[in-house]
Design an enzyme around this catalytic site. Structure first.
Site, PDB file in Angstrom:
ATOM      1  N   ARG A 136      52.946 149.628  78.355  1.00 49.83           N
ATOM      2  CA  ARG A 136      52.226 150.090  77.169  1.00 49.83           C
ATOM      3  C   ARG A 136      51.207 151.138  77.575  1.00 49.83           C
ATOM      4  NH1 ARG A 136      55.869 148.831  74.476  1.00 49.83           N
ATOM      5  NH2 ARG A 136      55.945 147.328  72.773  1.00 49.83           N
ATOM      6  N   HIS A 141      59.471 156.704  74.623  1.00 51.83           N
ATOM      7  CA  HIS A 141      59.582 155.253  74.371  1.00 51.83           C
ATOM      8  C   HIS A 141      61.058 154.842  74.257  1.00 51.83           C
ATOM      9  CE1 HIS A 141      57.278 151.539  72.748  1.00 51.83           C
ATOM     10  NE2 HIS A 141      58.432 151.166  73.307  1.00 51.83           N
TER      11      HIS A 141
HETATM   12  P1  NAP Z   1      56.459 139.040  79.580  1.00 50.66           P
HETATM   13  O1  NAP Z   1      57.707 138.323  79.977  1.00 50.66           O
HETATM   14  O2  NAP Z   1      55.553 138.430  78.587  1.00 50.66           O
HETATM   15  O3  NAP Z   1      55.664 139.311  80.951  1.00 50.66           O
HETATM   16  C1  NAP Z   1      54.366 139.836  80.968  1.00 50.66           C
HETATM   17  C2  NAP Z   1      53.888 139.839  82.407  1.00 50.66           C
HETATM   18  O4  NAP Z   1      52.601 140.462  82.445  1.00 50.66           O
HETATM   19  C3  NAP Z   1      53.710 138.430  82.987  1.00 50.66           C
HETATM   20  O5  NAP Z   1      54.124 138.421  84.336  1.00 50.66           O
HETATM   21  C4  NAP Z   1      52.198 138.216  82.887  1.00 50.66           C
HETATM   22  O6  NAP Z   1      51.673 137.319  83.853  1.00 50.66           O
HETATM   23  C5  NAP Z   1      51.704 139.610  83.145  1.00 50.66           C
HETATM   24  N1  NAP Z   1      50.347 139.811  82.641  1.00 50.66           N
HETATM   25  C6  NAP Z   1      49.903 139.621  81.386  1.00 50.66           C
HETATM   26  N2  NAP Z   1      48.585 139.912  81.319  1.00 50.66           N
HETATM   27  C7  NAP Z   1      48.216 140.287  82.569  1.00 50.66           C
HETATM   28  C8  NAP Z   1      46.986 140.717  83.141  1.00 50.66           C
HETATM   29  N3  NAP Z   1      45.865 140.807  82.429  1.00 50.66           N
HETATM   30  N4  NAP Z   1      46.983 141.029  84.450  1.00 50.66           N
HETATM   31  C9  NAP Z   1      48.092 140.932  85.194  1.00 50.66           C
HETATM   32  N5  NAP Z   1      49.284 140.531  84.713  1.00 50.66           N
HETATM   33  C10 NAP Z   1      49.341 140.225  83.408  1.00 50.66           C
HETATM   34  O7  NAP Z   1      56.801 140.506  79.055  1.00 50.66           O
HETATM   35  P2  NAP Z   1      58.116 141.380  79.325  1.00 50.66           P
HETATM   36  O8  NAP Z   1      59.242 140.911  78.489  1.00 50.66           O
HETATM   37  O9  NAP Z   1      58.316 141.480  80.793  1.00 50.66           O
HETATM   38  O10 NAP Z   1      57.629 142.781  78.734  1.00 50.66           O
HETATM   39  C11 NAP Z   1      56.519 143.467  79.265  1.00 50.66           C
HETATM   40  C12 NAP Z   1      56.107 144.596  78.340  1.00 50.66           C
HETATM   41  O11 NAP Z   1      57.051 145.663  78.416  1.00 50.66           O
HETATM   42  C13 NAP Z   1      56.104 144.243  76.862  1.00 50.66           C
HETATM   43  O12 NAP Z   1      54.932 143.549  76.498  1.00 50.66           O
HETATM   44  C14 NAP Z   1      56.156 145.615  76.223  1.00 50.66           C
HETATM   45  O13 NAP Z   1      54.834 146.087  76.038  1.00 50.66           O
HETATM   46  C15 NAP Z   1      56.863 146.474  77.263  1.00 50.66           C
HETATM   47  N6  NAP Z   1      58.185 146.946  76.794  1.00 50.66           N
HETATM   48  C16 NAP Z   1      58.421 148.286  76.764  1.00 50.66           C
HETATM   49  C17 NAP Z   1      59.661 148.756  76.348  1.00 50.66           C
HETATM   50  C18 NAP Z   1      59.964 150.226  76.351  1.00 50.66           C
HETATM   51  O14 NAP Z   1      61.032 150.643  75.878  1.00 50.66           O
HETATM   52  N7  NAP Z   1      59.099 151.069  76.875  1.00 50.66           N
HETATM   53  C19 NAP Z   1      60.665 147.849  75.960  1.00 50.66           C
HETATM   54  C20 NAP Z   1      60.377 146.495  75.997  1.00 50.66           C
HETATM   55  C21 NAP Z   1      59.129 146.045  76.418  1.00 50.66           C
HETATM   56  P3  NAP Z   1      52.125 135.750  83.883  1.00 50.66           P
HETATM   57  O15 NAP Z   1      53.532 135.772  84.417  1.00 50.66           O
HETATM   58  O16 NAP Z   1      51.173 135.127  84.798  1.00 50.66           O
HETATM   59  O17 NAP Z   1      52.038 135.278  82.455  1.00 50.66           O
END
Ligand code: NAP
Length: 302
Positions: free
Chosen positions: A217, A265
């Site tokens: 993000r 994006h």
């Molecule tokens: P997820 O499974 O919820 O994983 C989030 C990760 O971030 C977890 O490992 C979490 O730690 C870590 N985290 C959260 N807050 C943190 C902090 N303050 N400091 C350090 N680590 C932190 O999410 P995901 O499915 O992997 O997706 C991640 C993000 O990718 C989404 O939220 C979205 O914004 C982005 N995204 C972008 C696209 C695109 O096309 N550009 C597409 C899809 C998603 P824990 O494991 O300890 O909980």
């Protein structure tokens, strides 16, 4: 059972056939009496701002992995699940691997200009450390693909929970990890804790020649600090897929900076073919009283 679909106008044509095929026993509609619906399939850009009248709804299933646009809605008291989809994960892993290889192989160092450039032989992947911020669904999928190529992987998550094949640290170790991050892939959600996490001080910790790839993000990185850092070559290049304002305004300096690559994006799409069955499975669980998968933690915001 009646399911309300709420997303941007164009999404209906794209999603309705796959959702109808995955949920043949349920009625899918774009409008109707809110009190008649049992579940909502949601993506940003739809017409629901107030979730209060949806009294019967047992689940709001997001079609997006990032839920920052809905998680703070004070009217949403129904359970919210985010999208965890194998197509989304593969798409993100491919995007990150592609741009990481561009950085690793120094693909930008060659031009068709008659100069025979020698001496810039890249190290092999096992000698190129890659750091991933965010060890969630997408961070782990990306790590698995990069690990398959042989890159040594370091990860950061909130908790520091172990992930096979990755040296994972909790976020408290971020400064030390950044100092070793030659290729930094950012896959963090947008939450109060991640906003501006990469500020001027932290960006200055990156080693010379570091690349940042951010498909997480846009709020993660202080834009002005990044531009100032890029002007001084630290980081050397930023590949950015997400921005504070999207579409990225035409006059934004990211468009013209020679050390920035903008992608619109597109890193990872939620694809109906793989995601509709995921949504259907979760809706069935919610409506039959089973525990819902991929529930969003409202307090954490992801
Ligand atoms: P997820 O499974 O919820 O994983 C989030 C990760 O971030 C977890 O490992 C979490 O730690 C870590 N985290 C959260 N807050 C943190 C902090 N303050 N400091 C350090 N680590 C932190 O999410 P995901 O499915 O992997 O997706 C991640 C993000 O990718 C989404 O939220 C979205 O914004 C982005 N995204 C972008 C696209 C695109 O096309 N550009 C597409 C899809 C998603 P824990 O494991 O300890 O909980």
């Amino acid at each position: 059972m009646k399911v309300r679909f709420s997303a941007r106008e164009a999404a209906w044509a794209e999603w309705a056939p796959a959702l109808r095929a995955a949920l043949p026993e349920m009625e899918l509609a774009r409008e109707g009496d809110p009190a008649a619906f049992d579940a909502i399939i949601y993506a940003p850009g739809g017409d629901i701002d107030d979730f209060t009248p949806y009294r019967r709804v047992k689940l709001v299933q997001s079609l997006w992995a990032g839920v920052e646009r809905i998680v703070t809605n004070p009217t949403l008291t129904q359970p919210l699940a985010r999208m965890v989809d194998p197509g989304l994960a593969r798409g993100m892993a491919e995007y990150c691997t592609g741009w990481a290889l561009r950085a690793h192989l120094g693909m930008d160092g060659y031009a068709q200009d008659g100069r025979w450039r020698t001496g810039a032989v890249p190290p092999l992947a096992p000698e190129r450390p890659v750091t991933i911020l965010g060890m969630g669904e997408l961070g782990r999928a990306t790590a698995a693909m990069l690990g398959g190529i042989g890159f040594p992987l370091t990860g950061i998550s909130a908790s520091g929970h172990p992930v096979p094949g990755v040296t994972v640290h909790p976020v408290a170790a971020l400064d030390a990890v950044l100092a070793e991050a030659q290729i930094l892939i950012c896959l963090l959600p947008d939450t109060p804790a991640t906003r501006d996490l990469l500020d001027a001080r932290r960006l200055s910790l990156l080693p010379e020649g570091a690349w940042i790839i951010n498909p997480g993000r846009g709020t993660l990185i202080d834009d002005a600090a990044l531009l100032a850092g890029l002007d001084q070559g630290r980081p050397a290049h930023a590949v950015l897929d997400v921005f504070r304002t999207e579409p990225l305004p035409a006059d934004h300096p990211f468009w013209s900076h020679p050390a920035v690559t903008v992608t619109p994006h597109i890193a990872a799409e939620t694809r109906p073919a793989t995601a509709a069955p995921v949504a259907a499975r979760n809706l069935r669980r919610a409506l039959s009283g089973q525990p819902v998968l991929n529930l969003v933690n409202r307090a954490k915001g992801y």
